[in-house]
Design a protein around this motif. Structure first.
Motif, PDB file in Angstrom:
ATOM      1  N   HIS A  17      -2.258  32.851  55.129  1.00 37.42           N
ATOM      2  CA  HIS A  17      -1.667  33.487  53.941  1.00 37.42           C
ATOM      3  C   HIS A  17      -2.562  34.618  53.434  1.00 37.42           C
ATOM      4  O   HIS A  17      -2.059  35.646  52.982  1.00 37.42           O
ATOM      5  N   VAL A  18      -3.868  34.426  53.514  1.00 35.14           N
ATOM      6  CA  VAL A  18      -4.805  35.493  53.131  1.00 35.14           C
ATOM      7  C   VAL A  18      -4.617  36.690  54.057  1.00 35.14           C
ATOM      8  O   VAL A  18      -4.522  37.835  53.604  1.00 35.14           O
ATOM      9  N   ASP A  19      -4.529  36.424  55.351  1.00 30.81           N
ATOM     10  CA  ASP A  19      -4.310  37.507  56.315  1.00 30.81           C
ATOM     11  C   ASP A  19      -2.975  38.197  56.074  1.00 30.81           C
ATOM     12  O   ASP A  19      -2.821  39.380  56.359  1.00 30.81           O
ATOM     13  N   GLY A  20      -2.022  37.458  55.517  1.00 31.63           N
ATOM     14  CA  GLY A  20      -0.712  38.013  55.214  1.00 31.63           C
ATOM     15  C   GLY A  20      -0.658  38.764  53.891  1.00 31.63           C
ATOM     16  O   GLY A  20       0.380  39.281  53.510  1.00 31.63           O
ATOM     17  N   GLY A  21      -1.784  38.795  53.168  1.00 35.09           N
ATOM     18  CA  GLY A  21      -1.848  39.598  51.954  1.00 35.09           C
ATOM     19  C   GLY A  21      -2.107  38.840  50.665  1.00 35.09           C
ATOM     20  O   GLY A  21      -2.237  39.464  49.616  1.00 35.09           O
ATOM     21  N   ALA A  22      -2.168  37.519  50.707  1.00 32.28           N
ATOM     22  CA  ALA A  22      -2.451  36.762  49.481  1.00 32.28           C
ATOM     23  C   ALA A  22      -3.894  37.013  49.052  1.00 32.28           C
ATOM     24  O   ALA A  22      -4.811  36.940  49.870  1.00 32.28           O
ATOM     25  N   CYS A  23      -4.077  37.324  47.777  1.00 29.16           N
ATOM     26  CA  CYS A  23      -5.415  37.653  47.271  1.00 29.16           C
ATOM     27  C   CYS A  23      -5.859  36.778  46.099  1.00 29.16           C
ATOM     28  O   CYS A  23      -6.976  36.922  45.626  1.00 29.16           O
ATOM     29  N   THR A  24      -4.976  35.900  45.633  1.00 25.78           N
ATOM     30  CA  THR A  24      -5.317  35.058  44.486  1.00 25.78           C
ATOM     31  C   THR A  24      -4.909  33.615  44.761  1.00 25.78           C
ATOM     32  O   THR A  24      -4.019  33.362  45.581  1.00 25.78           O
ATOM     33  N   PRO A  25      -5.543  32.657  44.080  1.00 26.88           N
ATOM     34  CA  PRO A  25      -5.113  31.266  44.228  1.00 26.88           C
ATOM     35  C   PRO A  25      -3.643  31.078  43.871  1.00 26.88           C
ATOM     36  O   PRO A  25      -2.951  30.277  44.482  1.00 26.88           O
ATOM     37  N   ARG A  26      -3.144  31.837  42.912  1.00 28.31           N
ATOM     38  CA  ARG A  26      -1.730  31.727  42.532  1.00 28.31           C
ATOM     39  C   ARG A  26      -0.822  32.163  43.679  1.00 28.31           C
ATOM     40  O   ARG A  26       0.223  31.560  43.916  1.00 28.31           O
ATOM     41  N   GLN A  27      -1.203  33.210  44.400  1.00 26.01           N
ATOM     42  CA  GLN A  27      -0.407  33.655  45.544  1.00 26.01           C
ATOM     43  C   GLN A  27      -0.442  32.619  46.662  1.00 26.01           C
ATOM     44  O   GLN A  27       0.570  32.392  47.331  1.00 26.01           O
ATOM     45  N   ILE A  28      -1.588  31.987  46.862  1.00 26.80           N
ATOM     46  CA  ILE A  28      -1.688  30.910  47.852  1.00 26.80           C
ATOM     47  C   ILE A  28      -0.781  29.756  47.424  1.00 26.80           C
ATOM     48  O   ILE A  28      -0.049  29.191  48.240  1.00 26.80           O
ATOM     49  N   ALA A  29      -0.822  29.398  46.146  1.00 28.02           N
ATOM     50  CA  ALA A  29       0.008  28.308  45.634  1.00 28.02           C
ATOM     51  C   ALA A  29       1.493  28.611  45.836  1.00 28.02           C
ATOM     52  O   ALA A  29       2.263  27.723  46.208  1.00 28.02           O
ATOM     53  N   SER A  30       1.892  29.841  45.613  1.00 25.26           N
ATOM     54  CA  SER A  30       3.287  30.219  45.800  1.00 25.26           C
ATOM     55  C   SER A  30       3.704  30.120  47.262  1.00 25.26           C
ATOM     56  O   SER A  30       4.843  29.788  47.563  1.00 25.26           O
ATOM     57  N   ALA A  31       2.771  30.385  48.148  1.00 26.81           N
ATOM     58  CA  ALA A  31       3.076  30.387  49.570  1.00 26.81           C
ATOM     59  C   ALA A  31       3.122  28.988  50.171  1.00 26.81           C
ATOM     60  O   ALA A  31       3.951  28.713  51.043  1.00 26.81           O
ATOM     61  N   CYS A  32       2.250  28.073  49.705  1.00 32.35           N
ATOM     62  CA  CYS A  32       2.166  26.771  50.379  1.00 32.35           C
ATOM     63  C   CYS A  32       1.937  25.580  49.461  1.00 32.35           C
ATOM     64  O   CYS A  32       1.705  24.478  49.953  1.00 32.35           O
ATOM     65  N   LYS A  33       1.957  25.777  48.155  1.00 32.16           N
ATOM     66  CA  LYS A  33       1.789  24.744  47.138  1.00 32.16           C
ATOM     67  C   LYS A  33       0.348  24.257  46.966  1.00 32.16           C
ATOM     68  O   LYS A  33       0.075  23.461  46.080  1.00 32.16           O
ATOM     69  N   ALA A  34      -0.571  24.695  47.801  1.00 29.32           N
ATOM     70  CA  ALA A  34      -1.969  24.260  47.662  1.00 29.32           C
ATOM     71  C   ALA A  34      -2.495  24.653  46.295  1.00 29.32           C
ATOM     72  O   ALA A  34      -2.316  25.775  45.851  1.00 29.32           O
ATOM     73  N   GLY A  35      -3.100  23.696  45.599  1.00 24.95           N
ATOM     74  CA  GLY A  35      -3.657  23.959  44.281  1.00 24.95           C
ATOM     75  C   GLY A  35      -2.720  23.690  43.132  1.00 24.95           C
ATOM     76  O   GLY A  35      -3.085  23.895  41.980  1.00 24.95           O
ATOM     77  N   THR A  36      -1.504  23.217  43.413  1.00 23.16           N
ATOM     78  CA  THR A  36      -0.535  23.023  42.343  1.00 23.16           C
ATOM     79  C   THR A  36      -0.402  21.583  41.873  1.00 23.16           C
ATOM     80  O   THR A  36       0.318  21.329  40.909  1.00 23.16           O
ATOM     81  N   ASP A  37      -1.070  20.639  42.522  1.00 23.90           N
ATOM     82  CA  ASP A  37      -0.932  19.242  42.103  1.00 23.90           C
ATOM     83  C   ASP A  37      -2.174  18.808  41.336  1.00 23.90           C
ATOM     84  O   ASP A  37      -2.268  19.027  40.140  1.00 23.90           O
ATOM     85  N   CYS A  38      -3.167  18.249  42.002  1.00 24.23           N
ATOM     86  CA  CYS A  38      -4.345  17.744  41.279  1.00 24.23           C
ATOM     87  C   CYS A  38      -5.344  18.852  40.950  1.00 24.23           C
ATOM     88  O   CYS A  38      -6.150  18.712  40.050  1.00 24.23           O
ATOM     89  N   GLY A  39      -5.317  19.955  41.714  1.00 21.90           N
ATOM     90  CA  GLY A  39      -6.193  21.087  41.438  1.00 21.90           C
ATOM     91  C   GLY A  39      -7.580  21.009  42.034  1.00 21.90           C
ATOM     92  O   GLY A  39      -8.377  21.930  41.896  1.00 21.90           O
ATOM     93  N   SER A  40      -7.893  19.922  42.725  1.00 21.93           N
ATOM     94  CA  SER A  40      -9.253  19.783  43.259  1.00 21.93           C
ATOM     95  C   SER A  40      -9.555  20.774  44.383  1.00 21.93           C
ATOM     96  O   SER A  40     -10.722  20.998  44.706  1.00 21.93           O
ATOM     97  N   CYS A  41      -8.551  21.398  44.955  1.00 21.27           N
ATOM     98  CA  CYS A  41      -8.774  22.329  46.069  1.00 21.27           C
ATOM     99  C   CYS A  41      -8.890  23.781  45.610  1.00 21.27           C
ATOM    100  O   CYS A  41      -9.170  24.665  46.425  1.00 21.27           O
ATOM    101  N   VAL A  42      -8.699  24.044  44.334  1.00 21.16           N
ATOM    102  CA  VAL A  42      -8.679  25.433  43.863  1.00 21.16           C
ATOM    103  C   VAL A  42     -10.003  26.135  44.132  1.00 21.16           C
ATOM    104  O   VAL A  42     -10.028  27.285  44.574  1.00 21.16           O
ATOM    105  N   ARG A  43     -11.113  25.442  43.924  1.00 25.14           N
ATOM    106  CA  ARG A  43     -12.419  26.084  44.194  1.00 25.14           C
ATOM    107  C   ARG A  43     -12.595  26.396  45.666  1.00 25.14           C
ATOM    108  O   ARG A  43     -13.167  27.416  46.036  1.00 25.14           O
ATOM    109  N   ARG A  44     -12.089  25.530  46.523  1.00 25.24           N
ATOM    110  CA  ARG A  44     -12.169  25.783  47.969  1.00 25.24           C
ATOM    111  C   ARG A  44     -11.307  26.997  48.324  1.00 25.24           C
ATOM    112  O   ARG A  44     -11.695  27.840  49.121  1.00 25.24           O
ATOM    113  N   ILE A  45     -10.139  27.086  47.730  1.00 28.52           N
ATOM    114  CA  ILE A  45      -9.259  28.239  47.958  1.00 28.52           C
ATOM    115  C   ILE A  45      -9.945  29.514  47.478  1.00 28.52           C
ATOM    116  O   ILE A  45      -9.925  30.533  48.164  1.00 28.52           O
TER     117      ILE A  45
END
Length: 84
Positions: A17-45
């Motif tokens: 998703h980053v290679d496809g142009g995502a530049c923010t955690p919110r854009q990653i979340a929109s693309a694959c839902k990562a970071g939208t539940d418990c939030g523990s992965c946001v720092r890794r993202i």
């Protein structure tokens, strides 16, 4: 390696998703839902995003000294036709 356990999102998927142009955690979340539940992965993202070549708002400055990503004034936006 999994970045998001809640949705089973891997580091490779986030990187795609980053290679496809995502530049923010919110854009990653929109693309694959990562970071939208418990939030523990946001720092890794954020760490994965930090390795990329996405322009940073404070570093990307146009020749006139204005931020390159400044939002246009409302008067400059095209008018949208209202649905009838």
């Amino acid at each position: 390696m999994y970045v998001c356990s809640c949705f089973g999102v891997t580091e490779a998927q986030v990187q795609q998703h980053v290679d496809g142009g995502a530049c923010t955690p919110r854009q990653i979340a929109s693309a694959c839902k990562a970071g939208t539940d418990c939030g523990s992965c946001v720092r890794r993202i954020q760490a994965i995003l930090g390795r990329g070549a996405c322009p940073r708002r404070d570093l990307a400055v146009a020749d006139r000294g204005e931020p390159a990503f400044a939002e246009p004034a409302l008067a400059e936006l095209p008018e949208l036709e209202e649905a009838a």
